[in-house]
Design a protein around this motif. Structure first.
Motif, PDB file in Angstrom:
ATOM      1  N   LEU A  12       0.848  -1.188   0.000  1.00  0.00           N
ATOM      2  CA  LEU A  12       0.000   0.000   0.000  1.00  0.00           C
ATOM      3  C   LEU A  12       0.883   1.238   0.000  1.00  0.00           C
ATOM      4  N   PRO A  13       0.506   2.265  -0.754  1.00  0.00           N
ATOM      5  CA  PRO A  13       1.295   3.495  -0.749  1.00  0.00           C
ATOM      6  C   PRO A  13       1.096   4.251   0.562  1.00  0.00           C
ATOM      7  N   ASP A  14       2.041   5.121   0.866  1.00  0.00           N
ATOM      8  CA  ASP A  14       1.925   5.972   2.047  1.00  0.00           C
ATOM      9  C   ASP A  14       0.941   7.091   1.718  1.00  0.00           C
ATOM     10  N   LEU A  15      -0.263   6.979   2.230  1.00  0.00           N
ATOM     11  CA  LEU A  15      -1.311   7.944   1.909  1.00  0.00           C
ATOM     12  C   LEU A  15      -1.047   9.310   2.524  1.00  0.00           C
ATOM     13  N   LYS A  16      -0.109   9.386   3.465  1.00  0.00           N
ATOM     14  CA  LYS A  16       0.235  10.674   4.078  1.00  0.00           C
ATOM     15  C   LYS A  16       1.213  11.458   3.215  1.00  0.00           C
ATOM     16  N   ASP A  17       1.948  10.761   2.363  1.00  0.00           N
ATOM     17  CA  ASP A  17       2.924  11.411   1.487  1.00  0.00           C
ATOM     18  C   ASP A  17       2.447  11.289   0.037  1.00  0.00           C
ATOM     19  N   ILE A  18       1.595  12.217  -0.366  1.00  0.00           N
ATOM     20  CA  ILE A  18       0.992  12.186  -1.704  1.00  0.00           C
ATOM     21  C   ILE A  18       2.055  12.315  -2.792  1.00  0.00           C
ATOM     22  N   SER A  19       3.079  13.109  -2.527  1.00  0.00           N
ATOM     23  CA  SER A  19       4.142  13.307  -3.519  1.00  0.00           C
ATOM     24  C   SER A  19       4.859  11.985  -3.821  1.00  0.00           C
ATOM     25  N   LYS A  20       5.163  11.227  -2.786  1.00  0.00           N
ATOM     26  CA  LYS A  20       5.841   9.939  -2.968  1.00  0.00           C
ATOM     27  C   LYS A  20       4.933   8.956  -3.702  1.00  0.00           C
ATOM     28  N   TRP A  21       3.665   8.947  -3.352  1.00  0.00           N
ATOM     29  CA  TRP A  21       2.680   8.088  -4.010  1.00  0.00           C
ATOM     30  C   TRP A  21       2.570   8.465  -5.481  1.00  0.00           C
TER      31      TRP A  21
ATOM     32  N   ARG B 189       5.526   7.214  -7.375  1.00  0.00           N
ATOM     33  CA  ARG B 189       5.422   5.769  -7.623  1.00  0.00           C
ATOM     34  C   ARG B 189       4.501   5.490  -8.800  1.00  0.00           C
ATOM     35  N   VAL B 190       3.355   6.162  -8.828  1.00  0.00           N
ATOM     36  CA  VAL B 190       2.384   5.956  -9.911  1.00  0.00           C
ATOM     37  C   VAL B 190       2.997   6.361 -11.251  1.00  0.00           C
ATOM     38  N   VAL B 191       3.614   7.544 -11.308  1.00  0.00           N
ATOM     39  CA  VAL B 191       4.214   8.018 -12.558  1.00  0.00           C
ATOM     40  C   VAL B 191       5.310   7.063 -13.016  1.00  0.00           C
ATOM     41  N   SER B 192       6.164   6.638 -12.094  1.00  0.00           N
ATOM     42  CA  SER B 192       7.249   5.721 -12.454  1.00  0.00           C
ATOM     43  C   SER B 192       6.714   4.411 -13.016  1.00  0.00           C
ATOM     44  N   ASN B 193       5.714   3.860 -12.352  1.00  0.00           N
ATOM     45  CA  ASN B 193       5.154   2.593 -12.823  1.00  0.00           C
ATOM     46  C   ASN B 193       4.397   2.762 -14.138  1.00  0.00           C
ATOM     47  N   LEU B 194       3.711   3.881 -14.311  1.00  0.00           N
ATOM     48  CA  LEU B 194       3.021   4.119 -15.578  1.00  0.00           C
ATOM     49  C   LEU B 194       4.014   4.174 -16.737  1.00  0.00           C
ATOM     50  N   LEU B 195       5.155   4.789 -16.513  1.00  0.00           N
ATOM     51  CA  LEU B 195       6.175   4.860 -17.563  1.00  0.00           C
ATOM     52  C   LEU B 195       6.820   3.493 -17.812  1.00  0.00           C
TER      53      LEU B 195
ATOM     54  N   ALA C 160      -0.368   0.593 -10.597  1.00  0.00           N
ATOM     55  CA  ALA C 160       0.721   1.569 -10.479  1.00  0.00           C
ATOM     56  C   ALA C 160       0.847   2.087  -9.048  1.00  0.00           C
ATOM     57  N   SER C 161      -0.251   2.133  -8.319  1.00  0.00           N
ATOM     58  CA  SER C 161      -0.206   2.592  -6.930  1.00  0.00           C
ATOM     59  C   SER C 161       0.374   1.538  -5.999  1.00  0.00           C
ATOM     60  N   LEU C 162       0.090   0.284  -6.261  1.00  0.00           N
ATOM     61  CA  LEU C 162       0.495  -0.775  -5.349  1.00  0.00           C
ATOM     62  C   LEU C 162       1.848  -1.408  -5.676  1.00  0.00           C
ATOM     63  N   ARG C 163       2.271  -1.351  -6.928  1.00  0.00           N
ATOM     64  CA  ARG C 163       3.508  -2.024  -7.366  1.00  0.00           C
ATOM     65  C   ARG C 163       4.719  -1.250  -6.888  1.00  0.00           C
ATOM     66  N   LEU C 164       5.588  -1.913  -6.130  1.00  0.00           N
ATOM     67  CA  LEU C 164       6.839  -1.295  -5.699  1.00  0.00           C
ATOM     68  C   LEU C 164       7.787  -1.194  -6.889  1.00  0.00           C
ATOM     69  N   ARG C 165       8.583  -0.165  -6.895  1.00  0.00           N
ATOM     70  CA  ARG C 165       9.519   0.020  -8.002  1.00  0.00           C
ATOM     71  C   ARG C 165      10.799  -0.770  -7.755  1.00  0.00           C
ATOM     72  N   ASN C 166      11.476  -1.119  -8.864  1.00  0.00           N
ATOM     73  CA  ASN C 166      12.756  -1.792  -8.750  1.00  0.00           C
ATOM     74  C   ASN C 166      13.833  -0.900  -9.372  1.00  0.00           C
ATOM     75  N   ILE C 167      15.075  -1.337  -9.342  1.00  0.00           N
ATOM     76  CA  ILE C 167      16.191  -0.528  -9.838  1.00  0.00           C
ATOM     77  C   ILE C 167      16.043  -0.248 -11.326  1.00  0.00           C
ATOM     78  N   GLN C 168      15.678  -1.256 -12.117  1.00  0.00           N
ATOM     79  CA  GLN C 168      15.543  -1.051 -13.554  1.00  0.00           C
ATOM     80  C   GLN C 168      14.428  -0.048 -13.851  1.00  0.00           C
ATOM     81  N   ASN C 169      13.350  -0.095 -13.081  1.00  0.00           N
ATOM     82  CA  ASN C 169      12.244   0.840 -13.218  1.00  0.00           C
ATOM     83  C   ASN C 169      12.742   2.269 -12.998  1.00  0.00           C
ATOM     84  N   LYS C 170      13.508   2.485 -11.929  1.00  0.00           N
ATOM     85  CA  LYS C 170      14.014   3.826 -11.611  1.00  0.00           C
ATOM     86  C   LYS C 170      14.973   4.321 -12.687  1.00  0.00           C
TER      87      LYS C 170
END
Length: 188
Positions: free
Chosen positions: A23-32, A35-41, A137-147
């Motif tokens: 689950l994303p950190d709902l308190k940190d919208i910027s980080k969430w 994560r969404v933008v990174s996974n969408l790309l 995109a909200s739930l998937r954790l990013r990996n090194i290749q993703n970043k």
């Protein structure tokens, strides 16, 4: 600049076991949002395949209504993007609350489609694929290749269709500014 299609990611990377989801950190919208933008790309071609399958099924069952629904959503999206470039209030809304901006597009599309055609086509053919993309995109954790891949996209080494959509929603400027700040610090 030439548009490049992102590669299809392995399905076991796209949808692995529960250890790569959180689950994303709902308190940190910027980080969430990051994560969404990174996974969408990163997973954009996988998302396109899933969306194409759903759109094909709904389009097969109701082709005219799917065509009308898709046209309405595209026209409303283009209208909102055009208005946000010409109105500062909408630009700030789009920048600060991208989810609200997308919801406004979807609600406007919903009301137009309910006036013109079949709402169920909109729900299953357009909204369901978008919802599935957002949830993954909200739930998937990013990996090194993703970043790494997203950094290449962010500095303009590679331009993809999802990159153009996110640019229209003004969701990549922060990444580019952060990268430029990082590069300038490294040079010093």
């Amino acid at each position: 600049m030439e548009v490049q299609v992102a590669p299809l990611r392995a399905w076991d990377d796209f949808f692995p076991g529960s250890d790569r989801f959180a689950l994303p950190d709902l308190k940190d919208i910027s980080k969430w949002n990051n994560r969404v933008v990174s996974n969408l790309l990163y997973y954009q071609t996988n998302y396109l395949m899933v969306a194409a399958a759903l759109v094909s099924i709904v389009g097969f069952l109701s082709p005219l209504n799917m065509l009308i629904g898709g046209t309405v959503v595209v026209l409303v999206f283009l209208g909102f993007v055009w208005m946000s470039h010409n109105k500062d209030v909408l630009r700030k809304l789009k920048k600060q609350y991208p989810t609200t901006f997308v919801l406004a597009i979807m609600l406007s599309s919903y009301f137009l489609i309910s006036y013109l055609g079949d709402v169920m086509v909109f729900m299953f053919g357009i909204t369901l694929p978008l919802l599935l993309m957002f949830v993954h995109a909200s739930l998937r954790l990013r990996n090194i290749q993703n970043k790494l891949q997203n950094k290449m996209e962010g500095i303009g080494l590679k331009k993809t269709p999802m990159g153009f959509i996110l640019d229209a929603l003004e969701q990549q400027e922060d990444s580019i500014n952060k990268l430029a700040d990082y590069i300038s610090k490294v040079k010093e």
